[in-house]
Write an enzyme that holds these catalytic residues in place. Structure first.
Site, PDB file in Angstrom:
ATOM      1  N   ALA A  10       0.812  -1.216   0.000  1.00  0.00           N
ATOM      2  CA  ALA A  10       0.000   0.000   0.000  1.00  0.00           C
ATOM      3  C   ALA A  10       0.848   1.269   0.000  1.00  0.00           C
ATOM      4  CB  ALA A  10      -0.948   0.003   1.197  1.00  0.00           C
ATOM      5  N   THR A  11       2.030   1.230   0.592  1.00  0.00           N
ATOM      6  CA  THR A  11       2.879   2.431   0.572  1.00  0.00           C
ATOM      7  C   THR A  11       3.233   2.807  -0.857  1.00  0.00           C
ATOM      8  OG1 THR A  11       3.800   2.058   2.777  1.00  0.00           O
ATOM      9  CG2 THR A  11       5.114   3.380   1.263  1.00  0.00           C
TER      10      THR A  11
ATOM     11  N   ASN B 160      -5.737   3.093  10.794  1.00  0.00           N
ATOM     12  CA  ASN B 160      -4.892   1.998  11.268  1.00  0.00           C
ATOM     13  C   ASN B 160      -4.666   2.025  12.772  1.00  0.00           C
ATOM     14  OD1 ASN B 160      -3.363   4.383  10.227  1.00  0.00           O
ATOM     15  ND2 ASN B 160      -1.642   3.354  11.230  1.00  0.00           N
TER      16      ASN B 160
ATOM     17  N   GLN C  24      -6.209  -1.028   5.510  1.00  0.00           N
ATOM     18  CA  GLN C  24      -6.840  -1.676   6.663  1.00  0.00           C
ATOM     19  C   GLN C  24      -8.256  -2.168   6.373  1.00  0.00           C
ATOM     20  OE1 GLN C  24      -5.442  -2.372   9.543  1.00  0.00           O
ATOM     21  NE2 GLN C  24      -3.526  -1.270   9.279  1.00  0.00           N
TER      22      GLN C  24
ATOM     23  N   SER D 200      -2.970  -3.611   0.501  1.00  0.00           N
ATOM     24  CA  SER D 200      -1.766  -4.186   1.095  1.00  0.00           C
ATOM     25  C   SER D 200      -1.992  -5.658   1.391  1.00  0.00           C
ATOM     26  CB  SER D 200      -1.414  -3.444   2.388  1.00  0.00           C
ATOM     27  OG  SER D 200      -0.271  -3.997   3.000  1.00  0.00           O
TER      28      SER D 200
ATOM     29  N   HIS E 195      -0.182  -7.796   3.245  1.00  0.00           N
ATOM     30  CA  HIS E 195       0.113  -8.312   4.588  1.00  0.00           C
ATOM     31  C   HIS E 195      -0.876  -7.836   5.645  1.00  0.00           C
ATOM     32  CE1 HIS E 195       2.151  -4.888   6.811  1.00  0.00           C
ATOM     33  NE2 HIS E 195       2.168  -4.412   5.591  1.00  0.00           N
TER      34      HIS E 195
ATOM     35  N   THR F 294      10.078  -7.416 -12.977  1.00  0.00           N
ATOM     36  CA  THR F 294       9.582  -8.781 -13.036  1.00  0.00           C
ATOM     37  C   THR F 294       8.531  -9.012 -11.963  1.00  0.00           C
ATOM     38  OG1 THR F 294      11.713  -9.559 -13.867  1.00  0.00           O
ATOM     39  CG2 THR F 294      10.257 -11.207 -12.902  1.00  0.00           C
TER      40      THR F 294
ATOM     41  N   CYS G 201       4.600   2.108  11.888  1.00  0.00           N
ATOM     42  CA  CYS G 201       5.562   2.946  11.164  1.00  0.00           C
ATOM     43  C   CYS G 201       6.206   3.983  12.071  1.00  0.00           C
ATOM     44  CB  CYS G 201       4.892   3.629   9.971  1.00  0.00           C
ATOM     45  SG  CYS G 201       3.686   4.888  10.422  1.00  0.00           S
TER      46      CYS G 201
END
Length: 401
Positions: free
Chosen positions: A91-92, A172, A200, A220, A222, A262, A347
């Protein structure tokens, strides 16, 4: 005779250590990888390891088919088209591509005003600060005391030169769900692009993210039980016209030239399956998370906790609260052998800075300093909430009830 290998020793050590570890309650920072997703990723690491860009043999063709299917799986969650999905590292990167990638369009048309909020993730606030340095004007709206952005404030901030509105779907830190559908509706007759950081919310909040007035949506992996290092940007067409994004870097032409390099097929396969499972099992997962929250509140509310965020808008898998007289760092240490929790965004947690989200909501300094974030998932094992409450009670020096 069976001979133990180093791998066997590692597996045994991992199993032993897992049995002694606290229950993980920091799913807003990252989720565990779903076992079915692990199996999918491993299959495309060990067996189907072809490059999706190799068109001359079956290995590459199998990889490309899986990438195409993952595109469909991600798109289906938000009612988008498969070719509107651009795979990124997370997402960043998606936020950066959405925000910085629109800058040339704004400069070309002299639309250099952006509306966002003070409670966005740093992955939005810092690209916005970069655009401010380039001469853009950025309006950051404060949240209500309940931690959500008032749609009327968004409407009042719009101007003819507004290029972009960027509002997250679920915060978040607090877990407060933002009024995305209302904001999307009020933008119906405005040319501005609408970006939603859905890190989120993707796979957890279904209907609001399917609003077709959302132009750009960041995903995102993860956060939805897929591996780290994979995500997506959904860039919806307006009619037949694609969003005029420019790439952040160049070379190779993959992902329609927006994100060259790739493709990590195994990670993409994991994200695709995770997205598919999230959509299919959404109702069941929400029920499990709500049951966990009810159990937590039954044990914690007698402590006199103060919720940091509007409880009526808080996601089922998150609690953010403060206990009068209890410092968050002391609470984390007291609970560390029972549960793994945090006091804010991953973060910024290393810097011990006061939460910019809670500060923006106007909470007193002592509330901000004492804020605890607990976040779980359908994979979270049962928690001894009574023991958690008792440990926290010790820090207050009072009796429960």
């Amino acid at each position: 005779m069976t001979v133990a290998t180093p791998a066997d020793s590692l597996v045994g050590a991992t199993a032993d250590s897992a049995a002694e570890r606290p229950v993980y309650l920091d799913c807003n920072a990252t989720t565990p990888v779903e076992p079915r997703v692990v199996a999918e990723v491993m299959a495309f690491l060990a067996d189907e390891y072809g490059n999706a860009g190799s068109r001359t043999h079956g290995f590459g063709q199998a990889a490309k088919r899986r990438v195409n299917r993952a595109r469909e799986e991600v798109a289906r969650v938000v009612d988008a088209q498969a070719d509107e999905v651009v795979f990124t590292s997370g997402a960043t990167e998606s936020n950066n591509l959405a925000i910085l990638g629109l800058a040339p369009e704004g400069e070309r048309n002299r639309r250099t005003h952006i509306v966002s909020s003070q409670i966005e993730h740093k992955a939005v606030l810092e690209p916005l600060e970069e655009l401010r340095r380039r001469g853009f004007e950025v309006t950051l709206l404060p949240p209500t005391p309940g931690g959500w952005v008032d749609p009327d404030e968004v409407r009042r901030s719009l101007r003819p030169d507004t290029l972009l509105v960027s509002i997250m779907a679920t915060n978040n830190e607090t877990g407060v769900i933002q009024p995305i559908s209302e904001i999307a509706a009020l933008l119906a007759d405005h040319e501005t692009y609408f970006h939603v950081d859905a890190a989120q919310a993707f796979g957890k909040l279904i209907d609001p993210l399917r609003h077709h007035r959302i132009d750009l949506l960041s995903v995102s992996g993860h956060k939805i039980f897929a591996p780290k290092g994979i995500g997506a940007l959904v860039a919806r067409r307006r009619g037949y016209r694609r969003i005029p994004l420019k790439p952040l870097f160049y070379g190779g032409g993959q992902e329609r030239g927006l994100r060259p390099g790739t493709l990590p097929v195994a990670l993409i396969a994991g994200l695709g399956l995770a997205a598919s499972l999230a959509l299919r099992e959404h109702g069941e997962r929400i029920q499990q998370c709500e049951a966990m929250k009810e159990a937590a509140l039954a044990a914690l509310e007698p402590l006199g906790i103060a919720f940091n965020g509007d409880q009526a808008r808080m996601a089922a898998h998150t609690l953010n609260f403060s206990i009068p007289g209890v410092d968050s760092e002391a609470a984390i240490v007291e609970l560390k052998d029972l549960v793994a929790i945090s006091n804010g965004s991953a973060c910024t947690s290393q810097s011990y800075e006061p939460s910019h989200v809670l500060t923006a909501a106007g909470l007193p300094d002592e509330r901000v300093a004492g804020a605890l974030r607990l976040s779980w998932s359908h994979l979270t094992p049962s928690v001894d909430w009574v023991a958690v409450a008792e440990r926290l009670r010790r820090l207050t020096g009072t009796a429960i009830g």
